[in-house]
Motif scaffolding. Structure first.
Motif, PDB file in Angstrom:
ATOM      1  N   LEU A  33       0.859  -1.175   0.000  1.00 29.57           N
ATOM      2  CA  LEU A  33       0.000   0.000   0.000  1.00 29.57           C
ATOM      3  C   LEU A  33       0.896   1.225   0.000  1.00 29.57           C
ATOM      4  CD1 LEU A  33      -2.761  -0.807   2.640  1.00 29.57           C
ATOM      5  CD2 LEU A  33      -2.925  -0.887   0.147  1.00 29.57           C
ATOM      6  N   ASP A  34       0.548   2.201  -0.821  1.00 33.34           N
ATOM      7  CA  ASP A  34       1.313   3.440  -0.854  1.00 33.34           C
ATOM      8  C   ASP A  34       0.401   4.587  -0.464  1.00 33.34           C
ATOM      9  OD1 ASP A  34       3.657   5.064  -1.512  1.00 33.34           O
ATOM     10  OD2 ASP A  34       2.338   5.877  -3.063  1.00 33.34           O
ATOM     11  N   HIS A  35       0.925   5.469   0.360  1.00 34.44           N
ATOM     12  CA  HIS A  35       0.201   6.676   0.753  1.00 34.44           C
ATOM     13  C   HIS A  35       0.499   7.757  -0.286  1.00 34.44           C
ATOM     14  CE1 HIS A  35       0.384   4.484   4.549  1.00 34.44           C
ATOM     15  NE2 HIS A  35      -0.719   5.156   4.874  1.00 34.44           N
ATOM     16  N   VAL A  36      -0.513   8.235  -0.990  1.00 34.89           N
ATOM     17  CA  VAL A  36      -0.335   9.288  -1.987  1.00 34.89           C
ATOM     18  C   VAL A  36       0.253  10.515  -1.297  1.00 34.89           C
ATOM     19  CG1 VAL A  36      -1.515  10.744  -3.680  1.00 34.89           C
ATOM     20  CG2 VAL A  36      -2.189   8.345  -3.401  1.00 34.89           C
ATOM     21  N   GLN A  37      -0.349  10.900  -0.205  1.00 35.87           N
ATOM     22  CA  GLN A  37       0.218  11.925   0.679  1.00 35.87           C
ATOM     23  C   GLN A  37       0.767  11.170   1.877  1.00 35.87           C
ATOM     24  OE1 GLN A  37      -2.245  15.267   1.630  1.00 35.87           O
ATOM     25  NE2 GLN A  37      -1.043  15.795   3.428  1.00 35.87           N
ATOM     26  N   PRO A  38       2.086  11.110   2.018  1.00 36.11           N
ATOM     27  CA  PRO A  38       2.684  10.313   3.103  1.00 36.11           C
ATOM     28  C   PRO A  38       2.156  10.704   4.484  1.00 36.11           C
ATOM     29  CG  PRO A  38       4.358  11.046   1.571  1.00 36.11           C
ATOM     30  CD  PRO A  38       3.096  11.770   1.204  1.00 36.11           C
ATOM     31  N   ARG A  39       2.085   9.723   5.341  1.00 36.48           N
ATOM     32  CA  ARG A  39       1.630   9.972   6.712  1.00 36.48           C
ATOM     33  C   ARG A  39       2.527  10.981   7.406  1.00 36.48           C
ATOM     34  NH1 ARG A  39       0.865   4.482   9.584  1.00 36.48           N
ATOM     35  NH2 ARG A  39       0.252   5.885  11.239  1.00 36.48           N
ATOM     36  N   ALA A  40       3.818  10.940   7.104  1.00 32.26           N
ATOM     37  CA  ALA A  40       4.759  11.888   7.714  1.00 32.26           C
ATOM     38  C   ALA A  40       4.476  13.327   7.282  1.00 32.26           C
ATOM     39  CB  ALA A  40       6.192  11.521   7.336  1.00 32.26           C
ATOM     40  N   ARG A  41       3.669  13.488   6.240  1.00 33.89           N
ATOM     41  CA  ARG A  41       3.322  14.822   5.736  1.00 33.89           C
ATOM     42  C   ARG A  41       1.826  15.097   5.854  1.00 33.89           C
ATOM     43  NH1 ARG A  41       7.609  16.823   2.080  1.00 33.89           N
ATOM     44  NH2 ARG A  41       9.242  15.244   2.100  1.00 33.89           N
ATOM     45  N   GLY A  42       1.185  14.435   6.818  1.00 34.97           N
ATOM     46  CA  GLY A  42      -0.213  14.711   7.110  1.00 34.97           C
ATOM     47  C   GLY A  42      -1.219  13.787   6.453  1.00 34.97           C
ATOM     48  N   GLY A  43      -0.772  12.803   5.695  1.00 41.08           N
ATOM     49  CA  GLY A  43      -1.688  11.856   5.065  1.00 41.08           C
ATOM     50  C   GLY A  43      -2.236  10.867   6.082  1.00 41.08           C
ATOM     51  N   ASP A  44      -3.282  10.171   5.693  1.00 40.54           N
ATOM     52  CA  ASP A  44      -3.877   9.198   6.597  1.00 40.54           C
ATOM     53  C   ASP A  44      -4.023   7.849   5.890  1.00 40.54           C
ATOM     54  OD1 ASP A  44      -6.060   9.430   4.893  1.00 40.54           O
ATOM     55  OD2 ASP A  44      -7.295  10.515   6.322  1.00 40.54           O
ATOM     56  N   ASN A  45      -4.680   6.929   6.562  1.00 46.64           N
ATOM     57  CA  ASN A  45      -4.863   5.574   6.034  1.00 46.64           C
ATOM     58  C   ASN A  45      -6.222   5.376   5.377  1.00 46.64           C
ATOM     59  OD1 ASN A  45      -2.364   4.475   6.677  1.00 46.64           O
ATOM     60  ND2 ASN A  45      -3.005   3.975   8.752  1.00 46.64           N
ATOM     61  N   SER A  46      -6.855   6.438   4.933  1.00 47.52           N
ATOM     62  CA  SER A  46      -8.161   6.296   4.288  1.00 47.52           C
ATOM     63  C   SER A  46      -7.974   5.799   2.855  1.00 47.52           C
ATOM     64  CB  SER A  46      -8.913   7.621   4.306  1.00 47.52           C
ATOM     65  OG  SER A  46      -8.250   8.545   3.483  1.00 47.52           O
ATOM     66  N   PRO A  47      -8.973   5.094   2.328  1.00 48.04           N
ATOM     67  CA  PRO A  47      -8.868   4.572   0.960  1.00 48.04           C
ATOM     68  C   PRO A  47      -8.591   5.646  -0.098  1.00 48.04           C
ATOM     69  CG  PRO A  47     -10.661   3.485   2.102  1.00 48.04           C
ATOM     70  CD  PRO A  47     -10.181   4.596   3.002  1.00 48.04           C
ATOM     71  N   GLY A  48      -9.019   6.872   0.137  1.00 42.81           N
ATOM     72  CA  GLY A  48      -8.767   7.947  -0.822  1.00 42.81           C
ATOM     73  C   GLY A  48      -7.334   8.418  -0.855  1.00 42.81           C
ATOM     74  N   ASN A  49      -6.531   7.986   0.105  1.00 42.50           N
ATOM     75  CA  ASN A  49      -5.109   8.344   0.164  1.00 42.50           C
ATOM     76  C   ASN A  49      -4.215   7.133  -0.069  1.00 42.50           C
ATOM     77  OD1 ASN A  49      -2.955  10.264   0.644  1.00 42.50           O
ATOM     78  ND2 ASN A  49      -2.652   9.287   2.623  1.00 42.50           N
ATOM     79  N   LEU A  50      -4.813   5.977  -0.324  1.00 47.26           N
ATOM     80  CA  LEU A  50      -4.037   4.752  -0.506  1.00 47.26           C
ATOM     81  C   LEU A  50      -4.193   4.214  -1.918  1.00 47.26           C
ATOM     82  CD1 LEU A  50      -4.930   2.932   2.818  1.00 47.26           C
ATOM     83  CD2 LEU A  50      -2.720   3.942   2.217  1.00 47.26           C
ATOM     84  N   VAL A  51      -3.088   3.734  -2.471  1.00 44.12           N
ATOM     85  CA  VAL A  51      -3.097   3.070  -3.773  1.00 44.12           C
ATOM     86  C   VAL A  51      -2.236   1.821  -3.686  1.00 44.12           C
ATOM     87  CG1 VAL A  51      -3.518   5.150  -5.159  1.00 44.12           C
ATOM     88  CG2 VAL A  51      -1.159   4.464  -4.631  1.00 44.12           C
ATOM     89  N   THR A  52      -2.413   0.959  -4.663  1.00 44.88           N
ATOM     90  CA  THR A  52      -1.596  -0.235  -4.778  1.00 44.88           C
ATOM     91  C   THR A  52      -0.314   0.129  -5.521  1.00 44.88           C
ATOM     92  OG1 THR A  52      -3.563  -1.618  -4.863  1.00 44.88           O
ATOM     93  CG2 THR A  52      -1.529  -2.577  -5.719  1.00 44.88           C
ATOM     94  N   ALA A  53       0.821  -0.279  -4.983  1.00 47.77           N
ATOM     95  CA  ALA A  53       2.110  -0.048  -5.634  1.00 47.77           C
ATOM     96  C   ALA A  53       2.945  -1.314  -5.536  1.00 47.77           C
ATOM     97  CB  ALA A  53       2.851   1.113  -4.978  1.00 47.77           C
TER      98      ALA A  53
END
Length: 101
Positions: A33-53
């Motif tokens: 799972l990849d965070h489009v907006q990394p958690r370290a930069r304010g992203g979360d674990n919601s499906p709208g911020n996660l993609v398959t990589a």
């Protein structure tokens, strides 16, 4: 723990076991799972911020936001915009805008 596995499985299924960056199809053990907006930069674990990589693309991207990493990678950016259809609109827009800069 089961929730994490369930989320991972749901995102992989949603994206068709396809890396949204290189467009390759992979077995689940070669995906992450990849965070489009990394958690370290304010992203979360919601499906709208996660993609398959795939593991290779996720490693290359590292902790960069997708828009920063894809700005100079037109092929990967096109794949992301084609296959990352469940990503939040604002994050997709950031990828599109970064390419114009």
């Amino acid at each position: 723990m089961r929730d994490d596995a369930s989320l991972r499985e749901r995102i992989f299924n949603r994206d068709g076991n396809r890396c949204v960056y290189c467009a390759g199809l992979f077995p689940p053990e070669q995906l992450s799972l990849d965070h489009v907006q990394p958690r370290a930069r304010g992203g979360d674990n919601s499906p709208g911020n996660l993609v398959t990589a795939c593991l290779a693309c996720n490693t290359r991207k590292g902790h960069q936001p997708a828009w920063a990493w894809l700005a100079e990678l037109p092929g990967e950016r096109a794949n992301f915009l084609r296959y990352g259809t469940a990503v939040w609109t604002r994050l997709r827009r950031a990828v599109e805008e970064a390419a114009k800069s």
